[in-house]
Design an enzyme around this catalytic site. Sequence first.
Site, mmCIF file in Angstrom:
data_model
loop_
_atom_site.group_PDB
_atom_site.id
_atom_site.type_symbol
_atom_site.label_atom_id
_atom_site.label_comp_id
_atom_site.label_asym_id
_atom_site.label_seq_id
_atom_site.Cartn_x
_atom_site.Cartn_y
_atom_site.Cartn_z
ATOM 1 N N VAL A 16 0.927 -1.173 -0.134
ATOM 2 C CA VAL A 16 0.072 -0.109 -0.019
ATOM 3 C C VAL A 16 0.911 1.403 0.134
ATOM 4 C CG1 VAL A 16 -1.690 1.354 1.433
ATOM 5 C CG2 VAL A 16 -1.953 -0.999 1.004
ATOM 6 N N THR A 123 -5.534 -0.579 7.452
ATOM 7 C CA THR A 123 -7.112 -1.162 7.792
ATOM 8 C C THR A 123 -6.898 -1.159 9.450
ATOM 9 O OG1 THR A 123 -7.005 -2.137 5.621
ATOM 10 C CG2 THR A 123 -8.698 -2.605 7.363
ATOM 11 N N PHE A 152 -8.632 0.700 -0.804
ATOM 12 C CA PHE A 152 -9.425 -0.315 -1.610
ATOM 13 C C PHE A 152 -8.695 -1.111 -2.623
ATOM 14 C CE2 PHE A 152 -12.291 2.682 0.511
ATOM 15 C CZ PHE A 152 -13.110 2.087 1.107
ATOM 16 N N GLU A 155 -4.250 -6.163 -4.601
ATOM 17 C CA GLU A 155 -2.724 -6.490 -5.334
ATOM 18 C C GLU A 155 -3.103 -7.223 -6.627
ATOM 19 O OE1 GLU A 155 -0.790 -8.936 -2.420
ATOM 20 O OE2 GLU A 155 -1.279 -7.371 -0.858
ATOM 21 N N LYS A 204 -14.303 0.422 4.934
ATOM 22 C CA LYS A 204 -13.519 -0.309 4.832
ATOM 23 C C LYS A 204 -13.905 -1.974 5.036
ATOM 24 C CE LYS A 204 -9.713 -2.338 3.169
ATOM 25 N NZ LYS A 204 -9.594 -2.972 1.940
ATOM 26 N N GLY A 253 -14.278 -21.301 -5.977
ATOM 27 C CA GLY A 253 -13.048 -21.547 -6.102
ATOM 28 C C GLY A 253 -12.535 -22.367 -4.728
ATOM 29 N N GLY A 257 -7.584 -15.992 0.214
ATOM 30 C CA GLY A 257 -6.534 -15.817 1.090
ATOM 31 C C GLY A 257 -6.135 -14.452 1.316
ATOM 32 N N CYS A 260 -5.245 -9.391 3.238
ATOM 33 C CA CYS A 260 -6.246 -8.455 3.733
ATOM 34 C C CYS A 260 -7.495 -9.366 4.254
ATOM 35 C CB CYS A 260 -6.757 -7.584 2.633
ATOM 36 S SG CYS A 260 -5.655 -6.210 2.730
ATOM 37 N N ARG A 327 0.739 -14.518 1.571
ATOM 38 C CA ARG A 327 0.267 -14.409 3.055
ATOM 39 C C ARG A 327 -1.236 -14.982 3.148
ATOM 40 N NH1 ARG A 327 1.768 -8.104 4.773
ATOM 41 N NH2 ARG A 327 1.303 -7.941 2.604
HETATM 42 N N1 LIG Z 1 -1.974 -5.392 0.650
HETATM 43 C C1 LIG Z 1 -3.110 -4.857 0.085
HETATM 44 O O1 LIG Z 1 -3.629 -5.179 -0.802
HETATM 45 C C2 LIG Z 1 -4.046 -4.029 1.054
HETATM 46 C C3 LIG Z 1 -5.033 -3.537 0.703
HETATM 47 C C4 LIG Z 1 -6.063 -2.365 1.360
HETATM 48 C C5 LIG Z 1 -5.280 -2.257 2.599
HETATM 49 N N2 LIG Z 1 -4.308 -2.689 3.279
HETATM 50 C C6 LIG Z 1 -4.031 -2.392 4.585
HETATM 51 O O2 LIG Z 1 -2.842 -1.518 4.362
HETATM 52 C C7 LIG Z 1 -1.833 -1.965 5.363
HETATM 53 C C8 LIG Z 1 -0.446 -2.202 5.023
HETATM 54 O O3 LIG Z 1 -0.577 -3.413 4.038
HETATM 55 P P1 LIG Z 1 0.663 -3.884 3.205
HETATM 56 O O4 LIG Z 1 0.061 -4.929 2.491
HETATM 57 O O5 LIG Z 1 1.080 -2.729 2.475
HETATM 58 O O6 LIG Z 1 1.707 -4.238 4.338
HETATM 59 P P2 LIG Z 1 2.951 -4.452 4.261
HETATM 60 O O7 LIG Z 1 3.618 -5.619 5.299
HETATM 61 O O8 LIG Z 1 3.404 -5.105 2.643
HETATM 62 O O9 LIG Z 1 3.926 -3.256 4.361
HETATM 63 C C9 LIG Z 1 3.991 -2.652 5.666
HETATM 64 C C10 LIG Z 1 5.305 -1.998 5.790
HETATM 65 O O10 LIG Z 1 5.367 -1.190 7.002
HETATM 66 C C11 LIG Z 1 6.682 -1.205 7.417
HETATM 67 N N3 LIG Z 1 6.701 -0.589 8.961
HETATM 68 C C12 LIG Z 1 6.481 -1.254 9.939
HETATM 69 N N4 LIG Z 1 6.430 -0.311 10.944
HETATM 70 C C13 LIG Z 1 6.947 0.770 10.419
HETATM 71 C C14 LIG Z 1 7.125 2.406 11.064
HETATM 72 N N5 LIG Z 1 7.070 2.409 12.230
HETATM 73 N N6 LIG Z 1 7.225 3.228 10.075
HETATM 74 C C15 LIG Z 1 7.590 2.957 8.815
HETATM 75 N N7 LIG Z 1 7.552 1.725 8.322
HETATM 76 C C16 LIG Z 1 6.913 0.805 9.058
HETATM 77 C C17 LIG Z 1 7.127 -2.663 7.248
HETATM 78 O O11 LIG Z 1 8.424 -2.704 7.351
HETATM 79 C C18 LIG Z 1 6.620 -2.839 5.915
HETATM 80 O O12 LIG Z 1 7.320 -2.721 4.895
HETATM 81 C C19 LIG Z 1 -2.651 -2.914 6.275
HETATM 82 O O13 LIG Z 1 -3.361 -2.465 7.112
HETATM 83 C C20 LIG Z 1 -3.482 -3.501 5.234
HETATM 84 O O14 LIG Z 1 -4.410 -4.161 5.856
HETATM 85 C C21 LIG Z 1 -3.412 -3.584 2.512
#
Ligand SMILES: NC(=O)c1ccc[n+]([C@@H]2O[C@H](COP(=O)([O-])OP(=O)(O)OC[C@H]3O[C@@H](n4cnc5c(N)ncnc54)[C@H](O)[C@@H]3O)[C@@H](O)[C@H]2O)c1
Length: 433
Positions: A16, A123, A152, A155, A204, A253, A257, A260, A327
């Site tokens: 994100v 989130t 929203f 990936e 969300k 399917g 997984g 999120c 994940r």
């Molecule tokens: N991945 C998705 O498709 C998606 C979609 C919508 C919402 N979200 C939400 O967005 C958030 C992030 O998800 P993601 O998949 O990008 O996570 P991610 O695990 O890919 O990335 C999180 C990053 O934050 C870094 N981090 C941790 N503590 C930190 C700090 N104090 N300062 C700076 N960086 C720090 C970690 O090292 C990591 O690189 C989550 O809450 C997730 O639920 C994710």
Amino acid sequence: MSGEHTRIAVFGAGYVGLVTGACFAELGHSVSVRDIIPERIERLRRGKVPIYEPGLDDLLARNAERLVYTTDVAEAIDGAHFVFVAVGTPPTYSGDADLSAVWTVIDELPELDRRLTVVMKSTVPVGTGAKVRHRLDARGLRHVGYVSNPEFTAEGTAVSDFMEPDRIVIGSFEDVDGDAVAALHSGIDAPIVRADVASAEMIKLAANAALMTRISFINEIANVCEATGADVVKVAEGVGHDRRIGKSFLRAGIGFGGSCFPKDSLALKQLAANSGYHFQVLNAVIEVNDLQKRRVIGKLVELLDTLRDKRVALLGLAFKPGTDDTREAPAFVLAGRLLAEGAEVVAWDPVASADGLTGVTQVPSVAEAVRDADAVVLVTEWPELAELDWRALAQTMRTAVLVDGRNMLDPEEMRAAGFRYDAIGRAAANGQG
Ligand SMILES: NC(=O)c1ccc[n+]([C@@H]2O[C@H](COP(=O)([O-])OP(=O)(O)OC[C@H]3O[C@@H](n4cnc5c(N)ncnc54)[C@H](O)[C@@H]3O)[C@@H](O)[C@H]2O)c1
């Protein structure tokens, strides 16, 4: 600040955070991306993208002059008007969201005498914004604004999802902060939903829950199709044409997984329970999904009699195509169950890694995975799997058994190619109807 280019700090260089940073840079803003993992920041500085997300590398490269990467909080925040929080919020043992990374960001914010707006992209449970507000106020940071701006994007399509979203949700305590965040998005053509912070947080969680409900719903329809002789692919087509229902998220399917859905469903379940409410539909959605991942094992046992000493090839490790994210991927659940049943497990994926899957051999090609296998399971619907010469592959197998966990292939063609073929909810298409 309306509409003009401004300086943004993004905390978290994950899926994100990087997409948010790259897209805001594309819109003309200056962006500093901060992460706590030095290697991640080093790689980004060298022009290497630490995750696989289509289009992201081009976007970061094209906007390199407006992007800086750092591990240093002060450097990230220097001159910034906004701090986007995009850190992980994984589940705790209880299923509640672990907000420790969020709190670290909030507590690390330096004393500032200028206005800064914290924008929550991670989130988080409903009520988090109110708690952050309280904590900022307690530190005398009343002039630091707070906005909930949930993400929203999915990936695999995150860049286009960000630039062409269905809507942008902005929840704020004060209009001035919401206005400023709305202005940051100028250049993006999408409805903006302005709300109070709690409602933005709930939007969300509710959107994710609705999507998961559709998946578990169609998976249960698939299971009933299997039991009654119908074909869920036809059923979904016929149902999806109904404008009141629509086509999306009606593909049966082996269950959802990813980083999120599983955690967000648990977090919403716990949020409801902590508030004294038993969220029955969501509980069923979660349970159906857990069972769905395991149904493939039953199908394999039926086709092979036993799994002991059988070689099973898993095609796809990522939780969905277009990402390297594993994940909560169904492949990991399947691999664990297969190993427990005494099978040998070989896996292929074009980008995702089997790291952490002890006992599974990852190979670089589908041909190698399938060779001498007793069964192959299509786990992730990578487009290249539709282009394979399945007839030739069948001939290299010990027994040509194929379970299509994504209903991607044509049952008749697969049978003509020499496979004993099974899919999800396709009794009629399998000639069992
Ligand atoms: N991945 C998705 O498709 C998606 C979609 C919508 C919402 N979200 C939400 O967005 C958030 C992030 O998800 P993601 O998949 O990008 O996570 P991610 O695990 O890919 O990335 C999180 C990053 O934050 C870094 N981090 C941790 N503590 C930190 C700090 N104090 N300062 C700076 N960086 C720090 C970690 O090292 C990591 O690189 C989550 O809450 C997730 O639920 C994710």
